[in-house]
Design a protein around this motif. Structure first.
Motif, PDB file in Angstrom:
ATOM      1  N   ILE A 156      -5.766  -5.698  -7.030  1.00 35.55           N
ATOM      2  CA  ILE A 156      -6.989  -5.522  -7.824  1.00 35.55           C
ATOM      3  C   ILE A 156      -6.720  -5.024  -9.243  1.00 35.55           C
ATOM      4  CG2 ILE A 156      -9.137  -4.168  -7.929  1.00 35.55           C
ATOM      5  CD1 ILE A 156      -8.998  -4.070  -4.863  1.00 35.55           C
ATOM      6  N   TRP A 198      -7.763 -15.458  -0.763  1.00 34.12           N
ATOM      7  CA  TRP A 198      -8.292 -14.141  -0.357  1.00 34.12           C
ATOM      8  C   TRP A 198      -8.716 -13.343  -1.587  1.00 34.12           C
ATOM      9  CZ3 TRP A 198      -8.169  -8.958  -1.010  1.00 34.12           C
ATOM     10  CH2 TRP A 198      -8.705  -8.147   0.000  1.00 34.12           C
ATOM     11  N   GLY A 220     -11.819   0.499   0.840  1.00 43.69           N
ATOM     12  CA  GLY A 220     -12.470  -0.554   0.051  1.00 43.69           C
ATOM     13  C   GLY A 220     -13.928  -0.790   0.383  1.00 43.69           C
ATOM     14  N   GLN A 221     -14.217  -0.965   1.683  1.00 44.33           N
ATOM     15  CA  GLN A 221     -15.599  -1.314   2.051  1.00 44.33           C
ATOM     16  C   GLN A 221     -16.568  -0.169   1.746  1.00 44.33           C
ATOM     17  OE1 GLN A 221     -16.283  -3.217   5.740  1.00 44.33           O
ATOM     18  NE2 GLN A 221     -14.728  -4.777   5.374  1.00 44.33           N
ATOM     19  N   ILE A 245     -19.466  -7.251  -6.986  1.00 45.50           N
ATOM     20  CA  ILE A 245     -20.352  -6.123  -7.331  1.00 45.50           C
ATOM     21  C   ILE A 245     -21.178  -6.499  -8.556  1.00 45.50           C
ATOM     22  CG2 ILE A 245     -20.431  -3.715  -8.149  1.00 45.50           C
ATOM     23  CD1 ILE A 245     -17.905  -3.167  -6.496  1.00 45.50           C
ATOM     24  N   ARG A 248      -1.307  -3.994  -0.343  1.00 44.79           N
ATOM     25  CA  ARG A 248      -2.023  -5.164  -0.885  1.00 44.79           C
ATOM     26  C   ARG A 248      -3.517  -4.945  -1.104  1.00 44.79           C
ATOM     27  NH1 ARG A 248      -2.210  -9.295   4.363  1.00 44.79           N
ATOM     28  NH2 ARG A 248      -3.393  -7.888   5.708  1.00 44.79           N
ATOM     29  N   GLY A 249      -4.142  -4.093  -0.285  1.00 43.62           N
ATOM     30  CA  GLY A 249      -5.588  -3.875  -0.417  1.00 43.62           C
ATOM     31  C   GLY A 249      -5.968  -3.238  -1.752  1.00 43.62           C
ATOM     32  N   CYS A 266     -12.588   5.159 -13.089  1.00 42.14           N
ATOM     33  CA  CYS A 266     -13.339   3.977 -13.524  1.00 42.14           C
ATOM     34  C   CYS A 266     -14.533   4.338 -14.414  1.00 42.14           C
ATOM     35  CB  CYS A 266     -13.828   3.193 -12.320  1.00 42.14           C
ATOM     36  SG  CYS A 266     -12.472   2.643 -11.295  1.00 42.14           S
ATOM     37  N   ASN A 325     -15.143  -5.445  -9.332  1.00 43.49           N
ATOM     38  CA  ASN A 325     -15.124  -6.562  -8.390  1.00 43.49           C
ATOM     39  C   ASN A 325     -16.234  -7.503  -8.848  1.00 43.49           C
ATOM     40  OD1 ASN A 325     -15.793  -8.231  -6.144  1.00 43.49           O
ATOM     41  ND2 ASN A 325     -14.769  -6.786  -4.777  1.00 43.49           N
ATOM     42  N   THR A 351      -0.203 -12.004   0.734  1.00 44.90           N
ATOM     43  CA  THR A 351      -1.549 -12.183   0.207  1.00 44.90           C
ATOM     44  C   THR A 351      -1.646 -13.617  -0.301  1.00 44.90           C
ATOM     45  OG1 THR A 351      -3.269 -11.250  -1.241  1.00 44.90           O
ATOM     46  CG2 THR A 351      -1.058 -11.422  -2.178  1.00 44.90           C
ATOM     47  N   ARG A 375     -12.677 -12.485  -2.434  1.00 50.06           N
ATOM     48  CA  ARG A 375     -13.138 -11.099  -2.274  1.00 50.06           C
ATOM     49  C   ARG A 375     -13.394 -10.369  -3.583  1.00 50.06           C
ATOM     50  NH1 ARG A 375     -12.536  -9.359   3.528  1.00 50.06           N
ATOM     51  NH2 ARG A 375     -11.705 -11.280   4.392  1.00 50.06           N
ATOM     52  N   ASN A 380      -8.991  -5.151 -12.464  1.00 45.16           N
ATOM     53  CA  ASN A 380      -9.683  -3.884 -12.723  1.00 45.16           C
ATOM     54  C   ASN A 380      -8.753  -2.994 -13.547  1.00 45.16           C
ATOM     55  OD1 ASN A 380     -10.753  -1.306 -12.591  1.00 45.16           O
ATOM     56  ND2 ASN A 380     -11.261  -1.389 -10.409  1.00 45.16           N
ATOM     57  N   HIS A 415     -18.511  -2.016 -15.464  1.00 42.63           N
ATOM     58  CA  HIS A 415     -17.091  -1.776 -15.194  1.00 42.63           C
ATOM     59  C   HIS A 415     -16.606  -2.905 -14.287  1.00 42.63           C
ATOM     60  CE1 HIS A 415     -13.455  -0.341 -13.524  1.00 42.63           C
ATOM     61  NE2 HIS A 415     -13.993  -0.043 -12.357  1.00 42.63           N
TER      62      HIS A 415
HETATM   63  O1  UT7 Z   1     -13.003   0.409  -9.588  1.00 42.23           O
HETATM   64  C1  UT7 Z   1     -13.274   1.402  -8.655  1.00 42.23           C
HETATM   65  C2  UT7 Z   1     -14.214   0.931  -7.662  1.00 42.23           C
HETATM   66  N1  UT7 Z   1     -13.574   0.010  -6.765  1.00 42.23           N
HETATM   67  C3  UT7 Z   1     -14.304  -0.851  -6.131  1.00 42.23           C
HETATM   68  O2  UT7 Z   1     -15.476  -0.915  -6.362  1.00 42.23           O
HETATM   69  C4  UT7 Z   1     -13.644  -1.687  -5.063  1.00 42.23           C
HETATM   70  C5  UT7 Z   1     -14.619  -1.882  -3.932  1.00 42.23           C
HETATM   71  N2  UT7 Z   1     -14.056  -2.588  -2.782  1.00 42.23           N
HETATM   72  C6  UT7 Z   1     -13.714  -3.883  -2.837  1.00 42.23           C
HETATM   73  O3  UT7 Z   1     -13.799  -4.504  -3.867  1.00 42.23           O
HETATM   74  C7  UT7 Z   1     -13.308  -4.548  -1.558  1.00 42.23           C
HETATM   75  O4  UT7 Z   1     -13.494  -3.661  -0.473  1.00 42.23           O
HETATM   76  C8  UT7 Z   1     -11.822  -5.030  -1.564  1.00 42.23           C
HETATM   77  C9  UT7 Z   1     -11.701  -6.246  -2.463  1.00 42.23           C
HETATM   78  C10 UT7 Z   1     -10.916  -3.925  -2.004  1.00 42.23           C
HETATM   79  C11 UT7 Z   1     -11.394  -5.462  -0.153  1.00 42.23           C
HETATM   80  O5  UT7 Z   1     -12.265  -6.437   0.350  1.00 42.23           O
HETATM   81  P1  UT7 Z   1     -12.874  -6.265   1.811  1.00 42.23           P
HETATM   82  O6  UT7 Z   1     -13.681  -7.458   2.072  1.00 42.23           O
HETATM   83  O7  UT7 Z   1     -13.574  -4.946   1.878  1.00 42.23           O
HETATM   84  O8  UT7 Z   1     -11.577  -6.298   2.728  1.00 42.23           O
HETATM   85  P2  UT7 Z   1     -11.056  -5.228   3.782  1.00 42.23           P
HETATM   86  O9  UT7 Z   1     -10.413  -4.105   3.084  1.00 42.23           O
HETATM   87  O10 UT7 Z   1     -12.108  -4.935   4.789  1.00 42.23           O
HETATM   88  O11 UT7 Z   1      -9.931  -6.066   4.509  1.00 42.23           O
HETATM   89  C12 UT7 Z   1     -10.240  -7.263   5.261  1.00 42.23           C
HETATM   90  C13 UT7 Z   1      -8.952  -7.866   5.757  1.00 42.23           C
HETATM   91  C14 UT7 Z   1      -8.044  -6.861   6.452  1.00 42.23           C
HETATM   92  O12 UT7 Z   1      -7.401  -7.545   7.513  1.00 42.23           O
HETATM   93  P3  UT7 Z   1      -7.930  -7.413   9.026  1.00 42.23           P
HETATM   94  O13 UT7 Z   1      -7.860  -5.955   9.334  1.00 42.23           O
HETATM   95  O14 UT7 Z   1      -9.334  -7.948   9.003  1.00 42.23           O
HETATM   96  O15 UT7 Z   1      -6.973  -8.262   9.773  1.00 42.23           O
HETATM   97  C15 UT7 Z   1      -7.023  -6.515   5.406  1.00 42.23           C
HETATM   98  O16 UT7 Z   1      -5.796  -6.096   5.972  1.00 42.23           O
HETATM   99  O17 UT7 Z   1      -8.185  -8.377   4.652  1.00 42.23           O
HETATM  100  C16 UT7 Z   1      -6.852  -7.810   4.680  1.00 42.23           C
HETATM  101  N3  UT7 Z   1      -6.385  -7.669   3.309  1.00 42.23           N
HETATM  102  C17 UT7 Z   1      -5.778  -8.641   2.633  1.00 42.23           C
HETATM  103  N4  UT7 Z   1      -5.439  -9.894   2.952  1.00 42.23           N
HETATM  104  C18 UT7 Z   1      -4.835 -10.639   2.030  1.00 42.23           C
HETATM  105  C19 UT7 Z   1      -6.507  -6.567   2.506  1.00 42.23           C
HETATM  106  N5  UT7 Z   1      -5.982  -6.837   1.307  1.00 42.23           N
HETATM  107  C20 UT7 Z   1      -5.517  -8.126   1.360  1.00 42.23           C
HETATM  108  C21 UT7 Z   1      -4.885  -8.944   0.438  1.00 42.23           C
HETATM  109  N6  UT7 Z   1      -4.548 -10.198   0.796  1.00 42.23           N
HETATM  110  N7  UT7 Z   1      -4.596  -8.537  -0.820  1.00 42.23           N
END
Ligand code: UT7
Length: 336
Positions: free
Chosen positions: A161, A33, A228-229, A269, A156-157, A115, A266, A29, A37, A293, A263
Motif C-alpha cells: 500500500i 489483488w 486493515g478491515q 474509501i 504484504r497486507g 495520515c 485506498n 501478491t 482492493r 499511500n 488522503h
Molecule cells: O492511510 C491510513 C489508513 N489506512 C487505510 O485506510 C487502509 C484501510 N484498509 C484497507 O485498505 C484494506 O483493509 C486493505 C487493502 C489493507 C486490505 O484489504 P482487505 O480486503 O481488508 O483484505 P484482508 O486484510 O481482509 O485480507 C484478505 C485476504 C487475506 O487472506 P485470507 O486470510 O482470506 O486467506 C490476506 O492474507 O487477502 C490476503 N492478502 C493478500 N493477498 C495478496 C493480504 N494482503 C495481500 C496481498 N496480496 N498484498
C-alpha cells in the motif's frame, strides 16, 4: 484576526517506479489483488543510496512551493513538518529543512499524526497566522516508507500500500476572512492506537535494549502493523463525519464542494466518500493509482497535482480530509 491562504504548492516524487508486478517478484501478491482492493497500480520507492530521505524530499518539495509562492526563503517565519518516517528518531526533520534551505533561525515544529499529519500541520500553521503571530509558514508532508517495510509475504497486507514522496505548501496572511482556510477540524481516538502501529523502538513496549538483547529474526515489532478491515470501516465513517463537520461550520452543503482532496489511503474509501457526497469524478482528486499511500505527503502531493492540472480555481471550495493511525482524523475547508 486574519485568515491564512495557500500561495505556493510543491511536490517531489522519487524516480524509482515499483509496479504491482515488481512486488509479486518479492512476495506472494499480484496485480489483480492489489488493484481490486486498493486501486494502486504502482508507487515510488526511493532507491537505497540515491540520497533521497524524508528531509531531502521535503526540502525539494518546499523549494518548489516557495518559488511558486513568489516569496524569498527569508520571508518564512515558521516551519511545520509532518511525517511518520523521520530520518532520525530525534531530532525531527523540521530543523533539517531550516538548515538545508538556509532559512534564518525560525521555529521548526514536527508533527506526528501519520495520515492526518498534513491536516494537523495545516491547522497549526493556519492558527499561528490567524492570531497574527506569523505571516508566512512553510508546511511540509514527506515520507520515506519503503526502507522500513517488510518486503516478504509476511508484510504484504501493509507493504503493497505504501509509497514514498513529499509535498509542501506556503501559507500566508490573508486579510479578507472570507478567503483562504475557512476552518480546520481535528480528532483523535487513542483506544485504537494499536490497530495501525509501529511499536519499536518505543519506550513503552520495546526499546532498543530489548531488540538487541533478543536478537530475534522473527521480531515483527519494528515493521508497521495494520488491522486493515477495522481501519477501513472506521475510515469511511470518520471521513464522512469530519467533512460534514467542516461543511456545517461554514454553512455549506455538499453541493457547495468544488473539489475534494481525500488522503490517498485506498481508492475504495475515496469512491465511497464520493458517492456519499454525490460528487462527480471531476470533483474528487485521486492519484493513489500512481503513488500508493504516502501518508502525510498524500494530501499536499494531490493538492499540488490538482492545482497544476488547473482543477482548482479562484473561488472554489476545496475540502481536504484525512484519517489514519492514532486513530486521528481531520478536515480543512478552503475558499481558494
Ligand atoms: O492511510 C491510513 C489508513 N489506512 C487505510 O485506510 C487502509 C484501510 N484498509 C484497507 O485498505 C484494506 O483493509 C486493505 C487493502 C489493507 C486490505 O484489504 P482487505 O480486503 O481488508 O483484505 P484482508 O486484510 O481482509 O485480507 C484478505 C485476504 C487475506 O487472506 P485470507 O486470510 O482470506 O486467506 C490476506 O492474507 O487477502 C490476503 N492478502 C493478500 N493477498 C495478496 C493480504 N494482503 C495481500 C496481498 N496480496 N498484498
Amino acid at each position: 484576526m486574519y485568515n491564512s491562504k495557500i500561495i505556493g504548492l510543491g511536490k517531489y516524487l522519487p524516480d524509482n517506479v515499483v509496479t504491482n508486478d515488481d512486488l509479486s517478484k518479492m512476495m506472494d501478491t499480484n496485480d489483480e489483488w492489489i488493484t481490486e482492493r486498493t486501486g494502486i497500480k504502482e508507487r515510488r520507492w526511493v532507491k537505497p543510496g540515491s540520497g533521497d530521505t524524508t528531509a531531502t524530499m521535503g526540502v525539494k518539495a518546499a523549494k518548489q512551493a516557495i518559488e511558486r509562492a513568489g516569496i524569498d526563503k527569508d520571508d518564512i517565519d515558521f516551519i511545520v513538518f509532518a511525517t511518520l518516517s523521520p530520518d532520525m528518531y530525534f531530532p525531527g526533520p523540521g530543523v533539517q529543512v531550516q538548515h538545508a534551505l538556509g532559512i534564518k533561525t525560525v521555529g521548526a515544529l514536527d508533527v506526528r499524526n501519520q495520515c492526518s499529519g498534513f491536516i494537523y500541520a495545516l491547522s497549526v500553521a493556519d492558527n499561528f497566522i490567524k492570531t497574527g503571530m506569523y505571516k508566512n509558514i512553510l508546511v511540509i508532508g514527506s515520507e520515506l516508507h519503503s526502507h522500513g517495510l517488510d518486503k516478504t509475504t509476511r508484510g504484504r497486507g501493509v507493504t503493497v500500500i505504501f509509497g514514498d514522496g513529499a509535498g509542501a505548501a506556503v501559507l500566508t496572511r490573508e486579510e479578507d476572512t472570507t478567503k483562504g482556510v475557512l476552518s480546520t477540524h481535528l480528532h483523535s481516538q487513542g483506544e485504537h492506537a494499536e490497530e495501525l502501529v509501529l511499536v519499536a523502538p518505543g519506550m513503552g513496549k520495546r526499546w532498543v535494549n530489548d531488540i538487541l538483547a533478543d536478537k530475534d529474526p522473527n521480531d515483527e515489532s519494528y515493521f508497521p502493523h495494520m488491522n486493515g478491515q477495522f481501519v477501513f470501516k472506521n475510515a469511511v465513517v470518520r471521513f464522512s463525519e469530519v467533512i460534514m463537520e467542516g461543511l456545517m461550520q461554514n454553512k455549506l452543503g455538499k453541493e457547495d464542494i468544488s473539489m475534494l482532496i481525500p488522503h490517498q489511503a485506498n481508492l475504495r474509501i475515496a469512491q465511497f466518500i464520493q458517492k456519499k457526497f454525490a460528487l462527480s469524478n471531476d470533483q474528487v482528486y485521486n492519484n493513489i493509482m500512481r503513488y500508493g499511500n504516502t501518508t502525510a505527503a498524500s494530501i499536499p502531493i494531490a493538492l499540488t497535482e490538482a492545482w497544476e492540472e488547473g482543477k482548482i480555481k479562484e473561488g472554489d471550495n476545496v475540502v481536504l480530509a484525512a484519517f489514519g493511525s492514532g486513530f486521528t482524523w481531520g478536515s480543512a475547508i478552503i475558499k481558494w
